[in-house]
Each structure stands twice: as structure tokens, then as C-alpha cells.
Design a protein around this motif. Structure first.
Motif, PDB file in Angstrom:
ATOM      1  N   SER A 107       9.534 -10.239   2.824  1.00  0.00           N
ATOM      2  CA  SER A 107       9.159 -10.749   4.143  1.00  0.00           C
ATOM      3  C   SER A 107       7.721 -10.386   4.485  1.00  0.00           C
ATOM      4  O   SER A 107       7.186 -10.848   5.504  1.00  0.00           O
ATOM      5  CB  SER A 107      10.098 -10.186   5.216  1.00  0.00           C
ATOM      6  N   GLN A 108       7.099  -9.569   3.629  1.00  0.00           N
ATOM      7  CA  GLN A 108       5.738  -9.096   3.876  1.00  0.00           C
ATOM      8  C   GLN A 108       4.745  -9.853   2.991  1.00  0.00           C
ATOM      9  O   GLN A 108       4.994 -10.030   1.804  1.00  0.00           O
ATOM     10  CB  GLN A 108       5.637  -7.594   3.591  1.00  0.00           C
ATOM     11  N   CYS A 142      11.160  -6.526   1.523  1.00  0.00           N
ATOM     12  CA  CYS A 142       9.826  -6.497   0.914  1.00  0.00           C
ATOM     13  C   CYS A 142       9.191  -7.880   0.877  1.00  0.00           C
ATOM     14  O   CYS A 142       7.998  -8.048   1.148  1.00  0.00           O
ATOM     15  CB  CYS A 142       9.905  -5.922  -0.503  1.00  0.00           C
ATOM     16  N   LEU A 182       8.476   0.133   4.418  1.00  0.00           N
ATOM     17  CA  LEU A 182       7.323  -0.728   4.131  1.00  0.00           C
ATOM     18  C   LEU A 182       6.026   0.065   4.216  1.00  0.00           C
ATOM     19  O   LEU A 182       5.136  -0.081   3.368  1.00  0.00           O
ATOM     20  CB  LEU A 182       7.297  -1.898   5.116  1.00  0.00           C
ATOM     21  N   ASP A 208       1.948  -8.937   1.776  1.00  0.00           N
ATOM     22  CA  ASP A 208       1.179  -8.131   0.830  1.00  0.00           C
ATOM     23  C   ASP A 208       2.040  -7.398  -0.185  1.00  0.00           C
ATOM     24  O   ASP A 208       1.548  -6.557  -0.940  1.00  0.00           O
ATOM     25  CB  ASP A 208       0.307  -7.118   1.579  1.00  0.00           C
ATOM     26  N   ARG A 249       3.266   0.925   1.130  1.00  0.00           N
ATOM     27  CA  ARG A 249       1.823   0.706   1.266  1.00  0.00           C
ATOM     28  C   ARG A 249       1.052   2.018   1.090  1.00  0.00           C
ATOM     29  O   ARG A 249       0.004   2.054   0.437  1.00  0.00           O
ATOM     30  CB  ARG A 249       1.521   0.091   2.630  1.00  0.00           C
TER      31      ARG A 249
END
Length: 207
Positions: A23-24, A21, A112, A26, A116
Motif C-alpha cells: 500500500s506504500q 507494504c 512501515l 516506496d 524505512r
């Protein structure tokens, strides 16, 4: 930024999920819990947007915790992430208020995307789980009489919700506007007493 709470009794799995998570750009992991009791407490303190919830945990399990979280904080989206994709786990989790159901062998990109989609108000499912829901919906269409008090258009939309289609996909399928779809879904939730999209879908499947 999507605020995420990770709930799993295995620390190694939580560590892996946190790395994925974070690594993202947003997604922000705001906390972790190893059981349902701690998860409920942390939701109150941290106000996450999405809770990634394991089901089998010591003490308070994921289904019980999901029910408590959704009852106390309806705006929080709970996505189940579990090894167990059978109906004995799927339907109780959805009935408790989970907005999605993903399996732990899913590709990282699918998790991921699921986070979202959940944050955006959608309902993410692993493909095999969604296929089972669709098969049940199709079977229910042949054995369950139409729900009373619904218009023909509302029944059409309810069937497509049960098949897992998004508002945009329903609008395209029926050649109507997305706003019109949202209006019909709001009406359907009121008529069926469904607090969220997943419970609404279960009305069609008979769950």
C-alpha cells in the motif's frame, strides 16, 4: 524503492504484511518465505534491502537464518517481527545480526516506519523493547567498568547508541556535527570489533 522479503511460517500473516507494504509507494515486496532455509536462499536470489523476519519457524528458525544472512550479505538489513519480546529471543536475535526488533502487536505505521528506518541504516525497536534495552544500559553503567581504549567522547557516544539514539539525536545531545558522530561510531566499531550498530550497543550493555 525499498525491496522487502517477508519471512513468516504463517501464510495469513505474510498476506497481511504484503498488503500493508504494497500500500506504500516506496516499498516493494520482492518475495516471501515460510522458514529460515528458504529465506536464506531467497536473499541470495532476490537481494532485498530489508528482511522482515519471524523467529519461531519450523526447520531453520529466524535467529539461525538471520546469522546466515548477515554473514553472507552484510548489507541486508534484518528486522525481527515476532510475538516473543522476552530477553531469550531479543538478545540472541541481536547477537545474530538483526538491526531491529518489532513486536507483532505494533501498529502498522510502526512496522512501515521500521522498514524505512532499517533501509536508511537505523535500528528500529518497539518502544517496550527499547525501554528494556535502555534500562539494561543504565544498569550496566553502574556495574560495568568503562571499556578500555576508548576516549571520554567515545564512551559518551557509545552510551547514547545503547540508549537507542540516532546519529542526529546524538549530535544534538552532545552539540557536535553528525559527521563527527559517524566518525566516532566508525572508530568505536573498529575498537570493539562490532559489525553493526546493534552489536556496538550491546558492548555497553554487556550483552
Amino acid at each position: 524503492m525499498i525491496r522487502v522479503l517477508l519471512v513468516d511460517d504463517q501464510q495469513l500473516i505474510r498476506a497481511g504484511l504484503r498488503m500493508l507494504c504494497e500500500s506504500q509507494p516506496d516499498i516493494e515486496v520482492v518475495g516471501e518465505a515460510g522458514n529460515g532455509h528458504d529465506a536464506t536462499r531467497l536473499v541470495e536470489r532476490l537481494s532485498p534491502d530489508v528482511v522482515v523476519m519471524d523467529l519461531r519457524m519450523p526447520g531453520v528458525d529466524g535467529i539461525t537464518a538471520t546469522g546466515r544472512i548477515v554473514a553472507e550479505r552484510p548489507s541486508v538489513r534484518v528486522v525481527v517481527l515476532t510475538t516473543f519480546g522476552d530477553d531469550d529471543h531479543l538478545y540472541p536475535a541481536l547477537t545474530a545480526g538483526a538491526c531491529g526488533f518489532l513486536l507483532k502487536d505494533a501498529p502498522p505505521v510502526q512496522l512501515l516506519d521500521g522498514i524505512r528506518r532499517a533501509a536508511a541504516g537505523d535500528s528500529p525497536f518497539s518502544p517496550e523493547v527499547l525501554q528494556r534495552l535502555v534500562r539494561r544500559a543504565v544498569h550496566a553503567r553502574t556495574v560495568t567498568p568503562p571499556l578500555p581504549g576508548l576516549t571520554a567522547r567515545e564512551r559518551d557516544i557509545l552510551e547514547l547508541v545503547a540508549e537507542g539514539l540516532s546519529n542526529t539525536e546524538i549530535a544534538e545531545r552532545l552539540h557536535i556535527g553528525v559527521t563527527t558522530v559517524k566518525t566516532h561510531i566508525t572508530s568505536l566499531m573498529a575498537k570493539t570489533g562490532s559489525p553493526n550498530r546493534v552489536r556496538l550497543a550491546l558492548c555497553w550493555t554487556g550483552g
